[in-house]
Design an enzyme around this catalytic site. Sequence first.
Site, short mmCIF file in Angstrom:
data_model
loop_
_atom_site.label_atom_id
_atom_site.label_comp_id
_atom_site.label_asym_id
_atom_site.label_seq_id
_atom_site.Cartn_x
_atom_site.Cartn_y
_atom_site.Cartn_z
N ARG B 8 1.08 -1.18 0.01
CA ARG B 8 -0.14 0.08 -0.06
C ARG B 8 0.90 1.20 -0.01
NH1 ARG B 8 -2.32 1.25 6.18
NH2 ARG B 8 -0.81 0.17 7.23
N GLU B 56 -19.13 3.60 -0.61
CA GLU B 56 -18.36 2.82 -1.91
C GLU B 56 -18.80 2.80 -3.15
OE1 GLU B 56 -18.82 1.90 1.17
OE2 GLU B 56 -16.99 2.37 2.03
N HIS B 107 -5.57 -3.52 2.16
CA HIS B 107 -5.89 -4.15 3.35
C HIS B 107 -6.76 -5.64 2.84
CE1 HIS B 107 -5.04 -0.61 5.53
NE2 HIS B 107 -5.34 -1.29 6.71
#
Lengths: 285, 312
Positions: B8, B56, B107
């Site tokens: 990330r 989202e 994640h």
Amino acid sequence: METIMEVEEIGTKIDELRETARRIRVSIVKMLTNAGSGHTGGSLSAADILTALYFAKMRHDPKNPKWPERDRFILSKGHAAPLLYAVLAECGYFEKSELMTLRKLGSRLQGHPDSKALPCIEISTGSLGQGLSIANGIAIAGRLDSASFRVNVHLGDGEVQEGQVWEAAMSAAHYKLDNLCAILDRNRLQIDGKVEDVMSIEPIADKWRAFGWNVIETDGHDITKLLSAMNEAEKVKGRPTMIIAHTIKGKGVSIFEGKVEYHGIAPTKDELEIALKELEGQRNG
Amino acid sequence: MAEMVATRDAYGNTLVELGGIHKDIVVLDADLSGSTKTGKFAKAFPERFFNMGISEQDLIGTAAGLAISGKVPFASTFAIFESGRAWEQIRQSVCYPNNNVKLVASHGGITVGEDGASHQALEDIALMRVLPNMTVIVPADGEEMCQVIKTVYEYRGPVYVRAGRNKTPIIYGKEYQFKIGKAVVHHIGRDVNIIATGIMVSYSLQAAEALKKEGIDAGVINMSTIKPLDKEAVIKAAQSSRAIVTAEEHTIIGGLGGAVSEVLVEEFPVPMKRIGIQDRFGTSGAPEELLKYFGLTAEDIKKAAMELINKK
């Protein structure tokens, strides 16, 4: 003198627009009957709204569908695809004869709009609730590029039961997207019955206002009023506009008007005959 | 000891680097920009960063609208929310119109750790892989992630890239060259071949080393692109060793193990073992503990390989 001329010109223009909307309704019932399935009620209810947009309000060029400065239109209620196709054909984006391929294997006129098949459509829709987010993205891109185009998005009243619509409503206000105008087809019916009975959306105007939008309510079959609402929307700065267009589902053909069962079914051949006769009677003059 | 970098972080840094060069890059996040590392881009190019809040579905739709307007949107949030919460938006507004949206989800996998099952995406690869037009990539280290991000910027079409939370060993040097759909063959083994993705690549390399000490020739293939799958590499590996182990930080259903099985069952069936989460939800714990608990260590890979070889 000059003012009178203008009024007369507008009057003539409105008469032309009404006639265009009538022809579009003729195309809709013909293509739906030929297809044997599809959404009659919501295509007819929004015919005047799309006529006002495509034939009077929006800057667009059927010869150059991807003209960068074109005003955008997103049909969030994708099941009104027959209406969009009829309008696009009437504009000259493709031949009217192609309308008869609606819903057939291999056709560019898919059951719900497919932008890969038909590039004069901005984006595929059909799964409800997604168009406003997409319109927001286009409006943001337009602002980033200092472009002058406006973004129009058309939603169904049942559609606003989708949670994503309200996520997008928040975003449009947060990002102050005044280059965006949403139009709600408030025909009060959805596939399972009255919107009020299935899942009430009232007080719908207050909801949009509370989300930070400029809200205009108007008669969704009066093209003069629709255009004046659209013009007003263009003048509002710092927030997006929602035009709540009060309509009658199935408008233009009395046997379909206000009838919930015609949400998702096509006219039979007999019904088509009745519809065509009635629409013929609505010619100007 | 190898240098440790979280994929990330590599993503966040590469975005800033690319953002300086390409003005059409826009970045969207759903209130997790600190964690997904898009916050770095937000700081460098605030006018091209859009926080969509905790929404989202709207994140994906807005990215789709930006993409059809000629921008190259990178939309990020946690893998479970990106792939799961907005799956149908990805299907309708990104994949169906073949829209140029880059979904980079952080994640991914069990090593999210202490946050537990609700935040551990163990199904995202499967969810993304079933969508037509979608490309699915799980980089194995920071260097591969840098190259993946640069590559997917140039590529036109929807892409899902999975990043991890934790620092993992750097495997590749600057000379490494990532190519979409091309497996990275570390070695083709004659006794067994391990096809791995993401953080499981470095564990697989460890397992192969351990097997070598026992006289077993174990190969390792980094299948960073899960879709389109490098079928040729899979078949070659199976032909060489006639025993395949897959290793992924994901459910054994529908991910890398699923994809490899689908190819082999039709093209060259050989005995297989799939290392991954065994159709379960995750749980809270330290990442290393969880890898042990769910059987995702180098030792587990070695054991699976031995079992296959013993059956030969």
